[in-house]
Write a protein that holds these residues in place. Structure first.
Motif, PDB file in Angstrom:
ATOM      1  N   PHE A   1      68.582  52.935 -18.818  1.00 24.56           N
ATOM      2  CA  PHE A   1      69.848  53.329 -19.906  1.00 24.56           C
ATOM      3  C   PHE A   1      69.294  54.335 -20.870  1.00 24.56           C
ATOM      4  O   PHE A   1      67.955  54.438 -21.079  1.00 24.56           O
ATOM      5  CB  PHE A   1      70.647  52.485 -20.213  1.00 24.56           C
ATOM      6  CG  PHE A   1      71.770  51.764 -19.180  1.00 24.56           C
ATOM      7  CD1 PHE A   1      72.880  52.250 -18.693  1.00 24.56           C
ATOM      8  CD2 PHE A   1      70.998  50.458 -18.486  1.00 24.56           C
ATOM      9  CE1 PHE A   1      73.594  51.564 -17.692  1.00 24.56           C
ATOM     10  CE2 PHE A   1      71.691  50.018 -17.373  1.00 24.56           C
ATOM     11  CZ  PHE A   1      73.035  50.591 -17.156  1.00 24.56           C
TER      12      PHE A   1
ATOM     13  N   ASN B   1      72.560  53.176  -9.780  1.00 28.38           N
ATOM     14  CA  ASN B   1      72.213  52.016  -8.861  1.00 28.38           C
ATOM     15  C   ASN B   1      73.751  51.325  -8.868  1.00 28.38           C
ATOM     16  O   ASN B   1      73.675  50.956  -7.453  1.00 28.38           O
ATOM     17  CB  ASN B   1      71.403  51.030  -9.560  1.00 28.38           C
ATOM     18  CG  ASN B   1      69.959  51.312  -9.015  1.00 28.38           C
ATOM     19  OD1 ASN B   1      69.498  52.134  -8.305  1.00 28.38           O
ATOM     20  ND2 ASN B   1      68.857  50.629  -9.392  1.00 28.38           N
ATOM     21  N   GLU B   2      74.327  50.887  -9.863  1.00 26.05           N
ATOM     22  CA  GLU B   2      75.631  50.101  -9.399  1.00 26.05           C
ATOM     23  C   GLU B   2      76.523  50.994  -8.900  1.00 26.05           C
ATOM     24  O   GLU B   2      77.134  50.546  -7.757  1.00 26.05           O
ATOM     25  CB  GLU B   2      76.049  49.744 -10.845  1.00 26.05           C
ATOM     26  CG  GLU B   2      77.284  48.914 -10.768  1.00 26.05           C
ATOM     27  CD  GLU B   2      78.291  48.439 -11.806  1.00 26.05           C
ATOM     28  OE1 GLU B   2      77.598  48.851 -13.013  1.00 26.05           O
ATOM     29  OE2 GLU B   2      79.117  47.607 -11.894  1.00 26.05           O
TER      30      GLU B   2
ATOM     31  N   GLY C   1      69.115  42.190 -11.268  1.00 27.78           N
ATOM     32  CA  GLY C   1      68.649  43.191 -12.284  1.00 27.78           C
ATOM     33  C   GLY C   1      68.665  44.686 -11.762  1.00 27.78           C
ATOM     34  O   GLY C   1      68.341  45.715 -12.591  1.00 27.78           O
ATOM     35  N   MET C   2      69.132  44.695 -10.539  1.00 25.00           N
ATOM     36  CA  MET C   2      69.137  46.162  -9.899  1.00 25.00           C
ATOM     37  C   MET C   2      70.197  47.301 -10.483  1.00 25.00           C
ATOM     38  O   MET C   2      70.012  48.373 -10.541  1.00 25.00           O
ATOM     39  CB  MET C   2      69.149  46.078  -8.359  1.00 25.00           C
ATOM     40  CG  MET C   2      68.593  46.969  -7.802  1.00 25.00           C
ATOM     41  SD  MET C   2      69.094  47.051  -6.103  1.00 25.00           S
ATOM     42  CE  MET C   2      70.840  47.375  -6.126  1.00 25.00           C
ATOM     43  N   CYS C   3      71.201  46.585 -10.758  1.00 24.74           N
ATOM     44  CA  CYS C   3      72.465  47.391 -10.983  1.00 24.74           C
ATOM     45  C   CYS C   3      72.861  47.633 -12.382  1.00 24.74           C
ATOM     46  O   CYS C   3      73.723  48.435 -12.839  1.00 24.74           O
ATOM     47  CB  CYS C   3      73.661  47.013 -10.158  1.00 24.74           C
ATOM     48  SG  CYS C   3      74.670  45.718 -10.710  1.00 24.74           S
TER      49      CYS C   3
ATOM     50  N   ASN D   1      61.311  46.286 -11.669  1.00 22.90           N
ATOM     51  CA  ASN D   1      62.148  44.995 -12.069  1.00 22.90           C
ATOM     52  C   ASN D   1      61.154  43.906 -12.105  1.00 22.90           C
ATOM     53  O   ASN D   1      60.120  43.521 -11.535  1.00 22.90           O
ATOM     54  CB  ASN D   1      62.881  44.846 -10.595  1.00 22.90           C
ATOM     55  CG  ASN D   1      63.708  43.388 -10.673  1.00 22.90           C
ATOM     56  OD1 ASN D   1      63.335  42.605 -10.827  1.00 22.90           O
ATOM     57  ND2 ASN D   1      65.075  43.917 -10.374  1.00 22.90           N
ATOM     58  N   PRO D   2      61.531  43.130 -13.167  1.00 22.45           N
ATOM     59  CA  PRO D   2      60.551  41.957 -13.737  1.00 22.45           C
ATOM     60  C   PRO D   2      60.710  40.729 -12.950  1.00 22.45           C
ATOM     61  O   PRO D   2      59.982  39.643 -13.164  1.00 22.45           O
ATOM     62  CB  PRO D   2      61.170  41.904 -15.031  1.00 22.45           C
ATOM     63  CG  PRO D   2      62.607  42.196 -15.019  1.00 22.45           C
ATOM     64  CD  PRO D   2      62.920  43.233 -13.854  1.00 22.45           C
TER      65      PRO D   2
ATOM     66  N   TYR E   1      78.508  53.591 -15.314  1.00 25.16           N
ATOM     67  CA  TYR E   1      77.841  52.901 -14.492  1.00 25.16           C
ATOM     68  C   TYR E   1      76.271  53.464 -14.715  1.00 25.16           C
ATOM     69  O   TYR E   1      76.085  54.517 -14.790  1.00 25.16           O
ATOM     70  CB  TYR E   1      78.200  53.330 -13.064  1.00 25.16           C
ATOM     71  CG  TYR E   1      79.516  52.938 -12.553  1.00 25.16           C
ATOM     72  CD1 TYR E   1      79.693  51.424 -12.173  1.00 25.16           C
ATOM     73  CD2 TYR E   1      80.460  53.629 -12.678  1.00 25.16           C
ATOM     74  CE1 TYR E   1      80.847  51.169 -11.658  1.00 25.16           C
ATOM     75  CE2 TYR E   1      82.020  53.094 -12.239  1.00 25.16           C
ATOM     76  CZ  TYR E   1      82.049  52.080 -11.719  1.00 25.16           C
ATOM     77  OH  TYR E   1      83.156  51.416 -11.308  1.00 25.16           O
ATOM     78  N   SER E   2      75.319  52.515 -13.901  1.00 22.09           N
ATOM     79  CA  SER E   2      74.056  53.271 -13.744  1.00 22.09           C
ATOM     80  C   SER E   2      74.404  53.629 -12.197  1.00 22.09           C
ATOM     81  O   SER E   2      75.231  53.277 -11.588  1.00 22.09           O
ATOM     82  CB  SER E   2      73.005  51.928 -13.694  1.00 22.09           C
ATOM     83  OG  SER E   2      73.478  51.287 -12.450  1.00 22.09           O
TER      84      SER E   2
ATOM     85  N   GLY F   1      63.936  49.349  -9.149  1.00 21.67           N
ATOM     86  CA  GLY F   1      64.982  48.123  -9.266  1.00 21.67           C
ATOM     87  C   GLY F   1      65.263  47.475 -10.613  1.00 21.67           C
ATOM     88  O   GLY F   1      65.712  46.738 -10.829  1.00 21.67           O
ATOM     89  N   LEU F   2      65.190  48.559 -11.698  1.00 19.63           N
ATOM     90  CA  LEU F   2      65.860  48.287 -12.768  1.00 19.63           C
ATOM     91  C   LEU F   2      66.114  49.430 -13.548  1.00 19.63           C
ATOM     92  O   LEU F   2      65.315  50.250 -13.984  1.00 19.63           O
ATOM     93  CB  LEU F   2      64.865  47.318 -13.765  1.00 19.63           C
ATOM     94  CG  LEU F   2      65.410  46.684 -14.881  1.00 19.63           C
ATOM     95  CD1 LEU F   2      66.074  45.293 -14.701  1.00 19.63           C
ATOM     96  CD2 LEU F   2      64.398  46.400 -16.111  1.00 19.63           C
ATOM     97  N   PRO F   3      67.544  49.706 -13.604  1.00 19.74           N
ATOM     98  CA  PRO F   3      68.036  51.104 -13.990  1.00 19.74           C
ATOM     99  C   PRO F   3      67.693  51.266 -15.571  1.00 19.74           C
ATOM    100  O   PRO F   3      67.776  50.313 -16.094  1.00 19.74           O
ATOM    101  CB  PRO F   3      69.535  51.264 -13.881  1.00 19.74           C
ATOM    102  CG  PRO F   3      69.835  49.558 -13.845  1.00 19.74           C
ATOM    103  CD  PRO F   3      68.588  48.913 -13.269  1.00 19.74           C
TER     104      PRO F   3
ATOM    105  N   ARG G   1      75.745  44.212 -17.944  1.00 20.98           N
ATOM    106  CA  ARG G   1      75.112  44.409 -19.194  1.00 20.98           C
ATOM    107  C   ARG G   1      75.896  43.850 -20.269  1.00 20.98           C
ATOM    108  O   ARG G   1      77.243  44.050 -20.333  1.00 20.98           O
ATOM    109  CB  ARG G   1      74.859  45.762 -19.306  1.00 20.98           C
ATOM    110  CG  ARG G   1      75.462  46.943 -19.232  1.00 20.98           C
ATOM    111  CD  ARG G   1      74.844  48.338 -19.135  1.00 20.98           C
ATOM    112  NE  ARG G   1      75.584  49.358 -19.322  1.00 20.98           N
ATOM    113  CZ  ARG G   1      76.338  49.924 -18.435  1.00 20.98           C
ATOM    114  NH1 ARG G   1      76.346  49.367 -16.987  1.00 20.98           N
ATOM    115  NH2 ARG G   1      77.188  51.074 -18.807  1.00 20.98           N
TER     116      ARG G   1
END
Lengths: 275, 466
Positions: B241, B256-257, A220-222, B397-398, B253-254, B237-239, A226
Motif C-alpha cells: 500500500f 490482489n483483492e 495476507g494476500m489480499c 508473504n511472511p 482495494y489492493s 503474496g503481500l500487497p 486491513r
C-alpha cells in the motif's frame, strides 16, 4: 472435503458444528481461525476455531446465520461435507499468567473467548467471565464457560436470561466493586469491543480485542481485512486477529465491516425467496 | 504457391463486445492461419529463439510439425521442455523473449511463436486425439512443492517426469496460484489452467488444496513425513500500500483483492456466486504494470464509465507489456500520466469519493534507469472516483517464512538462494519464482521451477548441498 460429524442448531440461527479436519485439529491454538467455503459458488468466510480434538481429528465451529453463505452452511446435516476449510490461520493468542483476567464475549464471539478463557485458566489466572447475548435463544457455551471461570456473569439485552443489560454494565460493576483487573479480553461485535475498550482505557487496564474483519484468502494476500492499529495499517489475518484494543480504530472497523451490506442483503433475500 | 511473408494477426473479440464480457479477448488462430504463420519460419540451424525462451522450447522443431499438420507431434515437442503450453502461449511476454531473438524480426515481424504454441495446445485439446502420456519410471521418492503457481506447476511436472512422487500443497481452494486468482479470464480462461493442471495429475502429481504451509503444516513436518526435498514457489503474496491518508476508506482495494474477488471468486457472476465486488462508475487504478492493466480492464467489464490508470511516470516508462497497454487503450481506458496520489478523500459513510493528485515531471534517471518523477509544486488537483485499486506491487508473504527462521531472507524479505538451482540456507529446501526474485513473469517463475526440479533430482541422487 471436510465431513460434518455433529451439527446442533442453537436458538434460531446458531450452528454448532463438529467437523473432521485432522491437520487443523492438530495445529490449532486458541485465538486462531479457519476460512471456510461451503460449496462451489460460496464465499470464503473466516470463522474462529472454538474447540479442537486432535485425537478425533476434529474442530468445533459456531456459525451464526447472517447471510446467504452462512445460511447455506446451516442447511448442511451431519454426514454432509464442507467443500473447503483452510487453517489454522492468524496468530495464536498470547496467554500468560497475569493475575485476574476478565474475558468478555458477545454472541458468537463467545466461541473464541471460551478456548482463550480456558487457556488463561490453565496458565494460572483468576478468571471472571462475562457473556452477553441479545436474548436467551442466542445463548451458547454457558456450561463450558462455567467450568473454566472462577466467576461467570451472563447478560441479555432483554433480560430473558441472567442480568438485563450489556456486558459493559457488568464490567463497570466489577470495576467499581474494587476488583483489581490485570487484563481484559473482549471479542464480539465491533461496537461492543469499542465500548469495553473505552471503559478499560480510563482505568488503564490492558485490553485485547479479536478483530472480525471481512477476509478473502485469510493468508495476507489480499488486504481486505486491513485495520488501523496505533495509526498504522495492519492485516487482521496475518498481523492479528488480536490487537491491543486501545490502539484499534473501531469506527473504521465498523465501517469496513458494512462495506457490502447492500450486496449481502440482496444475496440473502434472493436466497430466501428461492427456497 | 508463394510463401506467406506477413505475420498473421491474432483474431480478437470486437472491442464493443469484449468490454462487456469476461470472455477471452484473443480468439486464437484458425488452422488456416496457423499454417500460414508457421510456413514463415526459416527453421534456423542455430535457432536463437530457443535461447530466448526461459524454458528452451524447441521452437523450430515444433513449428515444422505444425507445417506438416502433425499437431500432436508439435505438442509433444513443446512438452519436452514445457508442460504448460496453453498457458505460456497466452501469457508469456514473447516479444521480450523468443520472438525478440527471431531472425525474421530484423526485416519484418518475428514469427508468432506464442500464438502457434497456443494453437497447438488448443487444437489437440479440442480434438478427439488422446494425448498419450510419457512413460515414467517411478522412483518412489517423495518431493513436496509448496504453491501451485506457474513455478510450482513447472517444477512438479518435471519432477513427475523424472519419476518422483510429487505432492503440491496449495493454500487456496483451487490450484494455479496467480494463474487462477490474478490473471483475468479474458486473458487466460480458467478452464485452460484446469486443463493443464489435469495433465499434471495424469502425470501422477498429487495436489492438496487448503493447506497453508507454515500454519497447517511446517517444513519440518514434511521432512519428518518422508519428503526428501521441498520446492518453495510461494509467489510474492503481500500487497503493497502507499501509506497515504485515507487509504483504508471503503471501496479502495489492493489489486490482489480486486482480482481475487473477480477471478478466483467470480464476483462478476454475483449473485450467482456469493462473493460481491464494488463495480464503480469511475474507477482509478494506481500503477502501470500488467496487474494494473488487468485490474483496469476488469473494471471496464464491470461497467465503469471511466476506467482510469493513474501513473506517476509517462507512457514510455509503463512497465506493462506493450500489448496489454494497447489492449487497454483500444478498450477505452483513460491514462493519467505524470500524476501521483497524495491523499484519498471519503464521504460521510467512509466510501472513497476523490483522490488528491499531484502532477509530476520527469527528472534524472534513477537506479532503475527510468527517469525519476519529480513533483510539481502547487499542481495538486482532485479527481472524482468511486472505486480505487492500488496496483503498485507486492512484497514477500511472511506466513511460512516467519515460522521458518532457517531460511535466510534478503533485505526485501525475499528468500536468499545460493545457486542457479535455488538452494536455500535450509538443507533440502529449494526456492524459485517471485518469492526469490520479487515480482516477475509467469514464464520466469516456470523457468526457475524447472531449474529447481533439475537441482532437486541432482540433490536426491548425490546428497550434495552447498
Amino acid at each position: 472435503m471436510y465431513q460434518i460429524l455433529e451439527h446442533k442448531t442453537i436458538g434460531q440461527n446458531i450452528h454448532k458444528m463438529v467437523i473432521k479436519a485432522p491437520l487443523i485439529a492438530r495445529e490449532a491454538k486458541p485465538g486462531q481461525f479457519v476460512v471456510i467455503r461451503s460449496y462451489e459458488n460460496g464465499e470464503r468466510i473466516p470463522i474462529t476455531i472454538c474447540e479442537k480434538d486432535p485425537q478425533m481429528g476434529s474442530i468445533t465451529l459456531y456459525i451464526q446465520e447472517v447471510g446467504k453463505s452462512t445460511a447455506k452452511i446451516g442447511l448442511l446435516k451431519k454426514g454432509d461435507h464442507i467443500l473447503d476449510i483452510a487453517g489454522p490461520l492468524g496468530n495464536p493468542a498470547e496467554i500468560k499468567k497475569v493475575g485476574t483476567v476478565v474475558t468478555i464475549g458477545g454472541g458468537v464471539g463467545c466461541a473464541i473467548t471460551y478456548p482463550e478463557t480456558r487457556a488463561y485458566k490453565e496458565a494460572g489466572n483468576y478468571l471472571i467471565g462475562i457473556m452477553g447475548f441479545r436474548n436467551v435463544s442466542f445463548k451458547i457455551l454457558e456450561d463450558e464457560m462455567k467450568k473454566v471461570c472462577d466467576e461467570l456473569y451472563i447478560t441479555t439485552d432483554d433480560g430473558s436470561y441472567g442480568q438485563k443489560g450489556f456486558v459493559s454494565d457488568k464490567l463497570k460493576e466489577i470495576i467499581s466493586s474494587g476488583e483489581k483487573i490485570d487484563e481484559v479480553l473482549v471479542i464480539g461485535p465491533a461496537i461492543m469491543m469499542k465500548v469495553i475498550s473505552d471503559i478499560t482505557r480510563e482505568y488503564k487496564i490492558k485490553t485485547i480485542a479479536s478483530l472480525n474483519s471481512i477476509m478473502v484468502d485469510g493468508t495476507g494476500m489480499c488486504g481486505a481485512c486491513r485495520v488501523e492499529v496505533g495509526g498504522k495499517t495492519k492485516f487482521a489475518c496475518v498481523d492479528g486477529p488480536e490487537f491491543d484494543a486501545h490502539e484499534v480504530n473501531f469506527s473504521l472497523l465498523m465501517k469496513r465491516a458494512s462495506m457490502y451490506s447492500e450486496e449481502e442483503r440482496l444475496s440473502y433475500e434472493k436466497f430466501k425467496n428461492e427456497r | 504457391m508463394a510463401k506467406n511473408k506477413e505475420r498473421i494477426d491474432m483474431p480478437r473479440q470486437e472491442i464493443k463486445e469484449r468490454i462487456r464480457n469476461f470472455e477471452e479477448v484473443a480468439i486464437g488462430y484458425t488452422e488456416e492461419m496457423a499454417l500460414l504463420e508457421a510456413e514463415r519460419c526459416l527453421n534456423c540451424k542455430d535457432a536463437t529463439c530457443i535461447k530466448g525462451c526461459p524454458v528452451n522450447v524447441k521452437i523450430p522443431e515444433f513449428i515444422k510439425f505444425v507445417v506438416e499438420k502433425k499437431y500432436l507431434d508439435a505438442l509433444k515437442k513443446i512438452k519436452e521442455t514445457n508442460s504448460l503450453p496453453a498457458i505460456c502461449g497466452r501469457v508469456c511476454p514473447q516479444e521480450e523473449q523468443c520472438e525478440k531473438s527471431c531472425i525474421l524480426g530484423k526485416a519484418k515481424k518475428p514469427i508468432a511463436i506464442g500464438r502457434l504454441e497456443r494453437f497447438v495446445a488448443d487444437w489437440v485439446s479440442n480434438s478427439d486425439i488422446k494425448e498419450e502420456l510419457p512413460k515414467i519410471e517411478k522412483k518412489n521418492v517423495k518431493v513436496a512443492v509448496i504453491g501451485s503457481g506457474p513455478g510450482g506447476l513447472a517444477c512438479a511436472a518435471d519432477l513427475a517426469l523424472l519419476g518422483y512422487d510429487v505432492t503440491i500443497f496449495e493454500a487456496l481452494h483451487k490450484p494455479g496460484g496467480v494463474l487462477v486468482y490474478g490473471i483475468p479470464e479474458f486473458r487466460l480462461p480458467k478452464r485452460i489452467v484446469e486443463r493443464e493442471v489435469e495433465y499434471l495429475k495424469k502425470l501422477g502429481v498429487k495436489i492438496e488444496t487448503n493447506v497453508v504451509v507454515g500454519k497447517s503444516i511446517t517444513l519440518k513436518d514434511l521432512f519428518e513425513s518422508g519428503f526428501k526435498a521441498i520446492y518453495l514457489g510461494l509467489g510474492a503474496g503481500l500487497p503493497k500500500f502507499m501509506n497515504l491518508k485515507g487509504e483504508n476508506l471503503l471501496n479502495i482495494y489492493s489489486a490482489n483483492e480486486y482480482l481475487t474477488r473477480t477471478n478466483l471468486m467470480k464476483a462478476y457472476k454475483f449473485p450467482e456466486y456469493d462473493t460481491p465486488i464494488k463495480k464503480g462508475k469511475r474507477v482509478a487504478v494506481i500503477g502501470g504494470g500488467n496487474v494494473a492493466m488487468d485490474a483496469v480492464r476488469s473494471s471496464l467489464r464491470y461497467g465503469a464509465e471511466h476506467a482510469m490508470i493513474i501513473y506517476r511516470r509517462s507512457r514510455q516508462e509503463l512497465p506493462a507489456r506493450e500489448e496489454e497497454v494497447e489492449n487497454a487503450e483500444a478498450e477505452g481506458v483513460e491514462f493519467h500520466f505524470l500524476v501521483n496520489p497524495l491523499e484519498f478523500i471519503g464521504d460521510e459513510k467512509g466510501f472513497v469519493k476523490q483522490i488528491k493528485l499531484q502532477r509530476m515531471q520527469l527528472g534524472e534517471p534513477d537506479e532503475s534507469g527510468r527517469r525519476k518523477p519529480v513533483p510539481i509544486e502547487g499542481s495538486e488537483f482532485l479527481l472524482d472516483v468511486d472505486v480505487v485499486v492500488i496496483a503498485i506491487g507486492q512484497t514477500a508473504n511472511p506466513v511460512l517464512l516467519n515460522v521458518t527462521p532457517e531460511i535466510k531472507r534478503n533485505r526485501w524479505g525475499n528468500i536468499e538462494v545460493y545457486d542457479e538451482f535455488g538452494r536455500t540456507s535450509m538443507k533440502g529446501v529449494f526456492a524459485g519464482g517471485d518469492i526469490v526474485t520479487g515480482e516477475a513473469t509467469v514464464i520466469q517463475a516456470m523457468g526457475s521451477g524447472k531449474k529447481s526440479a533439475e537441482g532437486i533430482d541432482q540433490y536426491i541422487k548425490t546428497g550434495k548441498w552447498l
